[in-house]
Design an enzyme around this catalytic site. Structure first.
Site, PDB file in Angstrom:
ATOM      1  N   HIS A 159      32.937   5.061  19.666  1.00 16.40           N
ATOM      2  CA  HIS A 159      31.881   6.071  19.754  1.00 16.40           C
ATOM      3  C   HIS A 159      30.949   6.013  18.548  1.00 16.40           C
ATOM      4  CE1 HIS A 159      34.450   7.814  22.845  1.00 16.40           C
ATOM      5  NE2 HIS A 159      33.486   8.670  23.139  1.00 16.40           N
ATOM      6  N   ASN A 191      38.271   1.393  14.009  1.00 21.44           N
ATOM      7  CA  ASN A 191      38.033   2.513  14.916  1.00 21.44           C
ATOM      8  C   ASN A 191      39.170   3.527  14.867  1.00 21.44           C
ATOM      9  OD1 ASN A 191      36.773   4.020  17.044  1.00 21.44           O
ATOM     10  ND2 ASN A 191      38.096   3.013  18.527  1.00 21.44           N
TER      11      ASN A 191
END
Length: 324
Positions: A159, A191
């Protein structure tokens, strides 16, 4: 005879008056219709929103705040998010709680901007569903990334606007799973490690200070070759050739709670690579001017840098050299 001429004259005057009235009325309703259409366009198209004041000036339309309000008199969300200016104007896209600029060539965003407040990050509101990732069908198919591009690629669907930042409403959270807001990220150590820690750091700032603006995006670092030449090299995944950024940036601006207090701004650049657990986030502080140089963007341009506190990291950044 005189009576006939008088009647003819009166009929002519009435005819001209009716014609003028019809013309003026037509112009009025055309102007009103154009104004209504322009208002609708401004409400849905981020680029039109940005150009709205200039359009109003050209057509001599009063630029009232009501033009930027929805039917229930609530300010358009983009007006709040982009309060301090747009980093760039390429392929702007408005979602329910964030704004992004889409890079059609690389199939990821140029940048994503958010305005975070306490309600946005409340954990008991909107929640991520099961397998909610989806392509944004408003992007032309030949410029769009697909779920198949990430499958067995070895990269996480990372994201840019974090799902955890958008819990005010369910659709806010769901919008963060459009692939326009996603980029290929190394999973273990990035991440699911340092990048997640940076997102949590941003939410901690929201808890402490109440109003935080965030701009996030990819970077493609040039590498030096022989004879002093430079080249940009990065991997691509999937049939749609989704670019894998070499680095990611996050520029944060915290509004002051003090009357006439200066906002605080700082920027981070993290390499898209496994990062050791013990390395503190502040190792990745970066001069914002350096981020702007590599990204080709201008952050929070609506504020003079002299009006900011801590807008640039005071020493030369080591991030691009030490973390390739």
């Amino acid at each position: 005879m005189d009576r006939q001429w008088q009647l003819l004259g009166l009929g002519f005057v009435l005819g001209v008056t009716a014609l003028c009235a019809s013309f003026v009325g037509g112009m009025y309703f055309q102007h009103k219709d154009a104004r209504k259409r322009l208002q609708e366009l401004v409400q849905t198209d981020p680029y039109a929103y940005y150009l709205g004041p200039k359009i109003y000036e050209v057509y001599n339309i009063p630029n009232q705040f009501s033009f930027f309000k929805t039917n229930n008199e609530v300010d358009h969300r983009m007006r709040q998010i982009m309060k301090y200016g747009f980093p760039g104007l390429d392929d702007l896209r408005l979602y329910s709680d964030f704004v992004l600029s889409y890079d059609r060539r690389n199939r990821v965003a140029h940048w994503v901007c958010e305005h975070l407040q306490a309600d946005s990050i409340h954990p008991n509101r909107g929640r991520r569903g099961r397998n909610p990732y989806q392509p944004d069908l408003s992007v032309p198919s030949n410029f769009r990334s697909e779920l198949s591009d990430y499958r067995r690629s070895g990269f996480d669907r990372g994201h840019l606007a974090a799902a955890g930042n958008h819990h005010l409403q369910q659709n806010h959270c769901e919008d963060t799973f459009f692939l326009t807001n996603i980029a290929p990220q190394v999973g273990e150590g990035f991440n699911r490690g340092a990048w997640n820690n940076l997102e949590r750091y941003v939410r901690n700032l929201v808890h402490r200070f109440g109003s935080v603006f965030v701009c996030t995006g990819p970077l493609y670092k040039p590498n030096e070759r022989a004879a002093g030449k430079w080249a940009v090299e990065y991997e691509m995944i999937g049939l749609n050739m989704v670019a894998v950024p070499t680095h990611f940036f996050k520029v944060i601006m915290v509004e002051s709670q003090l009357h006439l207090g200066k906002p605080y701004m700082e920027g981070y650049v993290l390499p898209n690579a496994p990062i050791p657990d013990g390395l503190p986030l502040r190792s990745f502080l970066c001069d914002i001017r350096e981020i702007e140089h590599y990204a080709g963007l201008k952050f929070f341009d609506g504020l003079r840098r002299s009006a900011l506190f801590g807008s640039n990291y005071p020493s030369e950044s080591q991030v691009f050299r030490e973390f390739s």
